[in-house]
Design an enzyme around this catalytic site. Structure first.
Site, PDB file in Angstrom:
ATOM      1  N   CYS A  73       0.817  -1.217   0.000  1.00 17.95           N
ATOM      2  CA  CYS A  73       0.000   0.000   0.000  1.00 17.95           C
ATOM      3  C   CYS A  73       0.849   1.266   0.000  1.00 17.95           C
ATOM      4  O   CYS A  73       0.527   2.253  -0.674  1.00 17.95           O
ATOM      5  CB  CYS A  73      -0.936   0.007   1.202  1.00 17.95           C
ATOM      6  N   HIS A 365      -1.929   1.071   7.084  1.00 22.81           N
ATOM      7  CA  HIS A 365      -2.259   1.183   5.664  1.00 22.81           C
ATOM      8  C   HIS A 365      -1.989   2.599   5.170  1.00 22.81           C
ATOM      9  O   HIS A 365      -2.171   3.568   5.913  1.00 22.81           O
ATOM     10  CB  HIS A 365      -3.739   0.832   5.457  1.00 22.81           C
ATOM     11  N   ASN A 386      -8.081   4.713  -2.575  1.00 23.97           N
ATOM     12  CA  ASN A 386      -7.494   3.505  -2.001  1.00 23.97           C
ATOM     13  C   ASN A 386      -6.858   2.660  -3.104  1.00 23.97           C
ATOM     14  O   ASN A 386      -6.949   2.999  -4.289  1.00 23.97           O
ATOM     15  CB  ASN A 386      -8.573   2.704  -1.267  1.00 23.97           C
TER      16      ASN A 386
END
Length: 441
Positions: A73, A365, A386
């Site tokens: 991520c 994250h 995202n």
């Protein structure tokens, strides 16, 4: 003084059972929780009413990327902020950089850092906490923004077509397992050579041999990174372009106006002293690249700098604890989304500081902020890009309430020019070194 009876007694159990049975409503609640789970039963419908996906300030973005079953991520968020600049300048809305390309070198550099750390700590026993931590986490696919910055500066970037994803880049568990075993075995061998008094030259030769084997493993898993490639694309106006035989570093320098030295990581970690600069040496695995540092300050500073960068048309990388108070399917991040304290009639609240120091809160994250809704000068909600594909949220985009930002956002990457006077002074301070197991690690 500790009580003499340290175990749960039968009389204790009888008391617990008697206390539970007093209220009929408890049995109703129990049936609901047993049938639907804690999250669904405690979810507050009212919390979603004001989270309309309309923003007063919103950047133009493309299709959401997908890290799939990997921990990349941090790298996706970095390349997503970069591709946003490229997409606007060259009019290619859904352009994507190759995360697999930089992931390859990420794992190779981490292996080298592991070997160097093993050599440095060889005189310490395996029971030493630093050594144990080193062998517990020899090489995985997690990382920090500064890691991606160092990788891009050293190796450049390539379009996704030049090094597409493989089975192993999208599902990293198998290759991570092999790398961990290989590195631990090599680490034991290096410690043995040092214990036997072998020369530095022999250690260097041995290490390079190990790295050559790591390189081969990575090629099998991810493919071999291109030394040069042909870049062809057609923009949104249907115009065709090509750039032949270009290297990854040439591609970065030619197509991106990006200087990572212009950026700083602002953190809000109240378990650490505020107005201090911190450094995490254990994760700065490219010694000549940007190191992992945090300018620790108030949460309002993170918000203000983020808004300033958005107003100038640039997305903002941020690190948060995405698993807390979130609905993955709906793409909703709200500190008021679940009423678990009300459900159990027990105060389950912990301060942000206590969550970090106890391990309840983590920087789990990284994503990108691409919009904000400001009402009468105050941010109300934020738009988030995202990297979980388009099946979650609104085609991959999440909505984050401002209270979630306050509670669960721990760091943002912003240009230094957006810092206020106080936060700018933090950068000139001597960095406080953090342990590898620090809450921000």
């Amino acid at each position: 003084m500790h009580a003499t009876n340290r175990d749960i007694s039968e009389s204790d159990l009888e008391e617990f059972q008697k206390e539970y049975g007093k209220s009929k409503i408890e049995r109703v609640v129990a049936r609901a929780v047993q049938k639907n789970g804690i999250a669904a039963t405690s979810e507050d419908y009212e919390a979603q009413k004001n989270l309309v996906r309309v923003f007063s300030l919103e950047l133009e973005t493309g299709k959401a990327s997908n890290q799939k079953n990997s921990g990349r991520c941090w790298l996706f968020a970095t390349l997503n902020t970069m591709r946003q600049q490229y997409a606007v300048k060259y009019k290619v809305k859904d352009f994507e950089l190759s995360e697999n390309y930089n992931s390859f070198y990420d794992r190779l550099e981490k292996a080298n850092h592991f070997y160097e750390s093993v050599i440095t700590t060889a005189s310490l026993p395996f029971s030493n906490r630093t050594v144990k931590n080193l062998f517990d986490f020899p090489d995985d696919d997690g990382g920090q923004w500064a890691n991606s910055a160092a990788l891009v500066e050293k190796y450049g970037v390539v379009p996704k077509a030049a090094m597409p994803e493989t089975f192993n880049s999208e599902k990293t568990s198998e290759v991570s397992e092999v790398l961990a075993r290989k590195l631990r075995k090599d680490g034991v061998s290096l410690r043995k050579l040092i214990a036997e008094g072998k020369t530095d030259k022999m250690l260097e030769t041995t290490k390079k041999g190990f790295l050559a084997e790591i390189y081969r493993i990575l090629v099998y898993a991810f493919g071999e990174p291109p030394v040069n490639f042909d870049f062809e694309y057609r923009n949104d106006d249907k115009q065709y372009f090509n750039d032949r035989n270009i290297t990854p570093k040439e591609f970065f320098e030619k197509y991106f106006e990006w200087d990572f030295a212009d950026y700083v990581c602002l953190s809000n970690a109240p378990d650490h002293k505020l107005n201090e600069l911190y450094e995490l040496p254990s994760q700065g695995y490219i010694h000549t690249g940007l190191q992992v540092t945090f300018a620790n300050t108030m949460i309002d500073s993170l918000k203000t700098a983020t808004i300033a960068q958005l107003k100038d048309g640039e997305a903002v990388w941020f690190g948060s604890d995405v698993g807390k108070d979130s609905n993955r399917k709906l793409g909703v991040l709200s500190a008021k989304l679940y009423k678990k304290s009300e459900l159990f009639d027990i105060d389950l609240n912990l301060s942000k500081s206590d969550r970090l120091r106890t391990g309840d809160g983590t920087v789990s994250h990284a994503m990108a902020i691409v919009g904000v809704d400001i009402v009468e000068g105050t941010p109300i909600k934020w738009k988030v890009e995202n990297s979980w594909g388009d099946k979650y949220g609104e085609k991959g985009y999440f909505i984050m309430s401002d209270d979630w930002f306050e509670q669960h956002v721990y760091e943002v990457i912003v240009k230094k020019q957006y810092l206020n006077e106080n936060d700018g002074k933090i950068l000139s301070k001597q960095a406080i070194k953090m342990d590898p197991w620090d809450s921000l690690a």
